[in-house]
Design a protein around this motif. Structure first.
Motif, PDB file in Angstrom:
ATOM      1  N   ALA A   6      19.559  55.173 -25.022  1.00 44.72           N
ATOM      2  CA  ALA A   6      20.770  54.949 -24.231  1.00 44.72           C
ATOM      3  C   ALA A   6      20.814  55.868 -23.004  1.00 44.72           C
ATOM      4  CB  ALA A   6      22.003  55.201 -25.093  1.00 44.72           C
ATOM      5  N   ASN A   7      19.821  56.735 -22.915  1.00 46.98           N
ATOM      6  CA  ASN A   7      19.810  57.722 -21.823  1.00 46.98           C
ATOM      7  C   ASN A   7      19.012  57.192 -20.637  1.00 46.98           C
ATOM      8  OD1 ASN A   7      20.055  60.062 -20.388  1.00 46.98           O
ATOM      9  ND2 ASN A   7      18.840  61.333 -21.774  1.00 46.98           N
ATOM     10  N   PRO A  65      11.759  65.443 -24.935  1.00 44.46           N
ATOM     11  CA  PRO A  65      13.045  66.103 -25.227  1.00 44.46           C
ATOM     12  C   PRO A  65      14.162  65.730 -24.253  1.00 44.46           C
ATOM     13  CG  PRO A  65      11.303  67.723 -24.710  1.00 44.46           C
ATOM     14  CD  PRO A  65      10.660  66.382 -24.725  1.00 44.46           C
ATOM     15  N   ASN A  66      13.819  65.442 -22.998  1.00 42.95           N
ATOM     16  CA  ASN A  66      14.887  65.117 -22.039  1.00 42.95           C
ATOM     17  C   ASN A  66      15.382  63.671 -22.186  1.00 42.95           C
ATOM     18  OD1 ASN A  66      12.510  63.992 -20.889  1.00 42.95           O
ATOM     19  ND2 ASN A  66      13.545  63.866 -18.912  1.00 42.95           N
ATOM     20  N   VAL A  67      14.707  62.879 -23.010  1.00 44.88           N
ATOM     21  CA  VAL A  67      15.131  61.490 -23.195  1.00 44.88           C
ATOM     22  C   VAL A  67      16.111  61.403 -24.373  1.00 44.88           C
ATOM     23  CG1 VAL A  67      14.385  59.129 -23.667  1.00 44.88           C
ATOM     24  CG2 VAL A  67      13.032  60.566 -22.154  1.00 44.88           C
ATOM     25  N   SER A  68      15.670  61.808 -25.532  1.00 46.19           N
ATOM     26  CA  SER A  68      16.460  61.914 -26.777  1.00 46.19           C
ATOM     27  C   SER A  68      17.074  60.609 -27.286  1.00 46.19           C
ATOM     28  CB  SER A  68      17.532  63.008 -26.688  1.00 46.19           C
ATOM     29  OG  SER A  68      18.686  62.561 -26.032  1.00 46.19           O
ATOM     30  N   SER A  69      17.358  59.655 -26.423  1.00 47.43           N
ATOM     31  CA  SER A  69      17.958  58.398 -26.869  1.00 47.43           C
ATOM     32  C   SER A  69      17.613  57.290 -25.883  1.00 47.43           C
ATOM     33  CB  SER A  69      19.479  58.574 -26.944  1.00 47.43           C
ATOM     34  OG  SER A  69      20.125  57.330 -26.841  1.00 47.43           O
ATOM     35  N   HIS A 104      28.171  58.919 -22.399  1.00 48.36           N
ATOM     36  CA  HIS A 104      26.901  58.321 -21.974  1.00 48.36           C
ATOM     37  C   HIS A 104      27.101  57.745 -20.584  1.00 48.36           C
ATOM     38  CE1 HIS A 104      28.783  54.447 -22.836  1.00 48.36           C
ATOM     39  NE2 HIS A 104      29.041  54.852 -24.060  1.00 48.36           N
TER      40      HIS A 104
END
Lengths: 144, 161
Positions: free
Chosen positions: B144-145, B138-142, B47
């Motif tokens: 923590a991103n 979809p490009n985020v997903s979390s 990460h």
């Protein structure tokens, strides 16, 4: 009269000898690539290179053991089901493809390899991996 | 001083104040970028290497003491590397400076959150501004991103929201 080799021919002879040595060295180079060395090391613990199987490595990679942590039921949860595709960590970071042909610096650093097997085997399988599983896996990925 | 001059002076001051305010406000969400090679290499493999100013020391201590189960994954590292990273994170934590960092605001004195997204400051900054749908892209997903939305997050720059 003593036989003396002229200096010029000594030089040519040296170049010719070096020329012969180059292909030999190149062969030795491919024979001892870091990936081969690592495979040899795992193979030594499990009955030699011939005992390893790329097909078994493929099955291992594609399996869904779901015996580790619920977040990571299989290798493919993060790495996708193609060794040629980039994966994604759960925190959204891109993981370079697993196939050696796509990521040429993979499977070269023994410390790094052991670190990731230690972590990911525990996360996905809930146990450590055997030398044969590691060898099969690397044999498969280096052939891709 | 004539009335006219006094008026001009006040006008000058009044025009400068919002300028100063605007410049400090725009530089609000800035943090020292992580340059520690160990931290970038080890934490940054999975990460973004989050800036240590985003959690108090007690959080980093808890986190570094539980790497065997790091949010559902085994993130254990060799003891020497772990010690060095621990030192870096606690030395630069939100409460490492005398005036206290932004991430200390509203944080209960005995709470040690493991996730930056559980700190009152993070919640204040995201809850009203970010629609729920943005987290599902979809490009985020979390959560923590950070770099999915904050393109310059790795440079410690979160002003682009």
């Amino acid at each position: 009269m003593t036989f003396r080799i002229p200096k010029c021919s000594t030089f040519i002879a040296a170049i010719m000898m070096a020329g012969c040595l180059v292909p030999v060295m190149a062969l030795a180079g491919t024979a001892s690539s870091p990936q081969k060395e690592i495979l040899t090391r795992y193979a030594a613990e499990t009955g030699g290179i011939a005992a390893l199987s790329a097909e078994r490595g493929r099955e291992f990679f594609m399996a869904r053991p779901a015996s580790g942590k619920s977040e990571t039921p299989s290798c493919t949860s993060c790495h996708t089901n193609s060794p040629f595709k980039a994966g994604q960590t759960r925190a959204g970071k891109t993981i370079a493809p697993m196939a050696l042909s796509k990521t040429s610096d993979r499977y070269a650093n023994p410390k790094k390899i052991e670190k990731w097997f230690r972590r990911n085997c525990k996360s996905v399988l809930g146990r450590i991996c055997s030398a044969r599983e590691k060898g099969d896996f690397i044999l498969f990925m280096t052939s891709q | 001083m004539t009335k006219r001059m006094r008026f001009l002076k006040i006008l000058c001051i009044l025009s400068v104040v919002p300028g100063i305010y605007a410049s400090t406000a725009s530089a609000d969400e800035r943090y020292r970028p992580v340059q520690n090679e160990r931290v970038l290499g080890e934490c940054g493999e999975c990460h973004m290497a989050f800036q240590p100013q985003m959690l108090p020391k007690r959080s980093w201590e808890r986190l570094m003491g539980g790497l065997g189960d790091h949010f559902g994954e085994d993130a254990s590292i060799d003891p020497k590397t772990q010690k060095k990273i621990h030192e870096f994170l606690t030395a630069n934590a939100a409460d490492s400076s005398w005036f206290g960092g932004r991430f200390m605001r509203g944080l209960d004195s005995n709470s040690a959150p493991l996730r930056i997204t559980e700190t009152p400051h993070w919640i204040r900054e995201h809850n009203e501004e970010v629609p729920e749908s943005a987290w599902n892209r979809p490009n985020v997903s979390s959560k923590a991103n950070c770099p999915a939305c904050h393109r310059r997050a790795h440079l410690g720059d979160y002003d682009d929201d």
